[in-house]
Each structure stands twice: as structure tokens, then as C-alpha cells.
Design an enzyme around this catalytic site. Structure first.
Site, PDB file in Angstrom:
ATOM      1  N   ASN A 104      -4.569   3.904  -7.476  1.00 33.05           N
ATOM      2  CA  ASN A 104      -3.990   4.480  -6.261  1.00 33.05           C
ATOM      3  C   ASN A 104      -4.974   5.376  -5.534  1.00 33.05           C
ATOM      4  O   ASN A 104      -5.094   5.328  -4.299  1.00 33.05           O
ATOM      5  CB  ASN A 104      -2.731   5.277  -6.619  1.00 33.05           C
ATOM      6  CG  ASN A 104      -1.513   4.396  -6.848  1.00 33.05           C
ATOM      7  OD1 ASN A 104      -1.423   3.303  -6.307  1.00 33.05           O
ATOM      8  ND2 ASN A 104      -0.582   4.871  -7.659  1.00 33.05           N
ATOM      9  N   ASP A 107       0.895  -0.880  -5.382  1.00 28.57           N
ATOM     10  CA  ASP A 107       2.128  -1.665  -5.246  1.00 28.57           C
ATOM     11  C   ASP A 107       1.879  -3.144  -5.535  1.00 28.57           C
ATOM     12  O   ASP A 107       2.728  -3.813  -6.128  1.00 28.57           O
ATOM     13  CB  ASP A 107       2.689  -1.515  -3.832  1.00 28.57           C
ATOM     14  CG  ASP A 107       3.300  -0.138  -3.587  1.00 28.57           C
ATOM     15  OD1 ASP A 107       3.452   0.618  -4.563  1.00 28.57           O
ATOM     16  OD2 ASP A 107       3.620   0.168  -2.421  1.00 28.57           O
ATOM     17  N   GLU A 134       4.650   3.851 -13.197  1.00 26.32           N
ATOM     18  CA  GLU A 134       3.914   2.719 -13.753  1.00 26.32           C
ATOM     19  C   GLU A 134       4.359   2.438 -15.178  1.00 26.32           C
ATOM     20  O   GLU A 134       3.636   1.833 -15.965  1.00 26.32           O
ATOM     21  CB  GLU A 134       2.399   2.987 -13.722  1.00 26.32           C
ATOM     22  CG  GLU A 134       1.922   4.108 -14.600  1.00 26.32           C
ATOM     23  CD  GLU A 134       1.906   5.470 -13.908  1.00 26.32           C
ATOM     24  OE1 GLU A 134       1.166   6.336 -14.389  1.00 26.32           O
ATOM     25  OE2 GLU A 134       2.604   5.656 -12.891  1.00 26.32           O
TER      26      GLU A 134
END
Length: 320
Positions: free
Chosen positions: A202, A211, A237
Site C-alpha cells: 500500500n 485492493d 489483510e
């Protein structure tokens, strides 16, 4: 218009004629024919259709002398399984009053609210009178609302990104599975896994890249688990799988297969190929477990053993 009399000496209209007036009253016939509802009368024992007003005639066509109500109204070969005749008379053969119900006609597929009752016909016998009002528009709105509510309920139990169960669904279904397992004395296994260094993905490539990885993990998980298993995304996650009636060997085998498949997964994001891995923990239901959280806590501990051991591994919670 041609008319005749049946075996009961009741006036009937032949095929192609206009609807016959009931009981010889032209004024009552005019009223019934202008109702925005279908009105018909049928013999209780023979199911012979004795009368139908213009509303019904315009929808279903004319009927011949001797035809059965189920032939004309439902285009069937035998009495309808949903017939309410048995509800209109008591054990002594007396009328029980009005029975109101809703039904979708098998011929024109429209919905009706039906008002049924037993009445005395002109020759003294009991017959079935039904007044059926078209409620199709209202029913369609009700069905659309029910469908929307069902979709909303399903959405509240599904993780939109991965299409897996969400945390709420996992604990709701898992709690039921736990009760069944305790009652039947059958095993349950839990697998928990966490994507390794997911924050780095990320931070480096953005949340859209993260995503994309999560979507692929969800697709992979759905392809690998059984229909009887509960697979869920329970955190950012973090994922969990509940395996009812599964041995420790099966749970370890599945966890290792998932780990290996993830290890070979390649997720393309723009010009970058992302290769996620995950750390797994496996635990078995204990006789002392009264809550799903206890089982998951042990699977979580085993998962952190995998992380501490270098990640991209599977650990089983120690059984004593």
C-alpha cells in the site's frame, strides 16, 4: 346468444355467448359485469363452472357447459392442488365463512387476492364463490422490496472487495457451526492467515494496488475451499477459514496448498507485478471451547509463530 339448462336445471350460456346473468336479475348482472374483479361460481363436488362475470370472461375467454373450474381458470388436467374448498366447509358440511388468500394465476401469471366462501346456489346446493381482485402491481412492488431487502442483507454479510464473507457473517455462521460440532461431537478446524508485508504494498504502490491483491486472494480462496466451509476476510489483510467436520491433516493440507498457491500468485498492477505471500496458523476445536473466539485465538497464535519463523509458512497450534 344461446342458452340451455344443465342437469340441475340451472341456466348456462354456451361457447361464444355473453355472460349469463346470475339468478335472472339483470341489474345484479350489470353490477357484477362492471366489477374490476373476477367473480365465478363452481360446484363443490364436481368442480363444474356455473358462472363467471364479464371481467373473468374478458381475461380467460368463454366456457362451455360442463367444463371444470380448473380447466377454464388454470388450464389444468385435474383439480388444483391449492384448491381451498376444504377450508370453506366444516366437518358437518356447513359454511365456515370467508377465506382470503393471494395467488399467482398459472395461465396469465398475474397475482390475485382471492375472497372465497361457500354460498347456497339457486337450487339449494352449496357452491364455491370466489371474487378475485388483480393485485399484480402491488405484488410486484412487494416482491421488488423483498428482493431489495434480501440483497441488502446479503451485502451486509459479504465483503464487497473480495466477495468473501465478512467478519459479521463469519462469526454468525461460525457460531452456529460450533454449536452443531459440540452437539454432534464432530471436529472443526480453523485456518487464519495474514498477508506478509501488505502495508509495504500500500505504501509503495497505493491502496488500489493493495485492493487488486486482496481481490485476487479472495478469488483464490473461493476456488480452493469447499462449499461447506466458511471463508472470510475478517480484517484489512487478514483472512480466516472454518472447516467443519475436518481432521487436522485435512486442515494442514489445505493451509499448505493455500500458502503454496499464494506463493506463486502474480498480481499485475499497472506496470508492476506484485507477488504476495502469507503466514498461516491452524488450530483444532477443543472440548473446552464454548466460543468461536477461543478457537480463532489459537489459530491466531499459530499464525504469529509462522511470522516469527520467517513468514510464508504454516504452523499448527500445539496440541497437548
Amino acid at each position: 346468444m344461446t342458452t340451455g339448462k344443465n342437469e340441475h336445471n340451472i341456466p348456462v350460456r354456451s361457447l361464444g355467448s355473453e355472460p349469463e346473468k346470475p339468478a335472472g336479475d339483470a341489474g345484479l348482472k350489470t353490477i357484477l359485469d362492471n366489477l374490476d374483479a373476477m367473480v365465478y361460481v363452481a360446484d363443490f363436488k364436481t368442480h363444474e363452472l356455473l358462472y363467471m362475470n364479464a371481467f373473468g370472461y374478458n381475461i380467460l375467454g368463454d366456457f362451455q357447459q360442463g367444463q371444470k373450474c380448473w380447466q377454464v381458470l388454470q388450464d389444468a388436467d385435474s383439480p388444483c392442488s391449492f384448491c381451498t374448498n376444504h377450508l370453506l366447509l366444516d366437518s358437518s358440511g356447513n359454511a365456515t365463512g370467508v377465506h382470503v388468500w393471494e395467488f399467482q394465476n398459472t395461465v396469465n401469471k398475474r397475482w390475485y387476492q382471492c375472497r372465497d366462501q361457500a354460498i347456497t346456489w339457486t337450487d339449494g346446493r352449496l357452491v364455491r364463490l370466489e371474487i378475485a381482485t388483480d393485485i399484480t402491481d402491488r405484488k410486484n412492488m412487494e416482491l421488488a422490496l423483498q428482493s431489495a431487502q434480501q440483497r441488502a442483507e446479503a451485502a451486509s454479510l459479504q465483503d464487497e472487495l473480495t466477495q468473501l464473507n465478512n467478519r459479521r457473517a463469519f462469526f454468525q455462521l461460525g457460531g452456529q457451526f460450533l454449536k452443531q460440532a459440540k452437539r454432534r461431537n464432530t471436529p472443526i478446524a480453523a485456518i487464519m492467515f495474514d498477508l506478509d508485508h501488505f502495508k509495504l504494498i500500500n505504501d509503495t504502490y497505493g491502496h488500489e494496488a493493495g485492493d487488486a491483491v486482496l481481490r485476487e486472494v479472495g478469488r483464490l480462496l473461493l476456488a480452493e475451499v469447499r462449499e461447506s466451509d466458511i471463508a472470510a476476510r475478517i480484517g484489512g489483510e487478514e483472512f480466516a477459514v472454518l472447516l467443519p467436520e475436518s481432521s487436522q491433516e485435512h486442515a494442514m493440507e489445505l493451509a499448505e496448498r493455500l500458502r503454496n498457491t499464494l506463493d506463486g500468485l502474480k498480481v499485475r498492477y499497472k506496470q508492476t507485478m506484485l507477488r504476495p505471500t502469507a503466514s498461516f496458523g491452524v488450530a483444532m476445536l477443543s472440548p473446552d471451547d464454548d466460543r468461536l473466539e477461543s478457537l480463532l485465538s489459537r489459530a491466531d497464535e499459530a499464525m504469529y509463530l509462522s511470522k516469527a519463523d520467517g513468514r510464508n509458512r504454516v504452523h499448527l497450534f500445539p496440541q497437548f
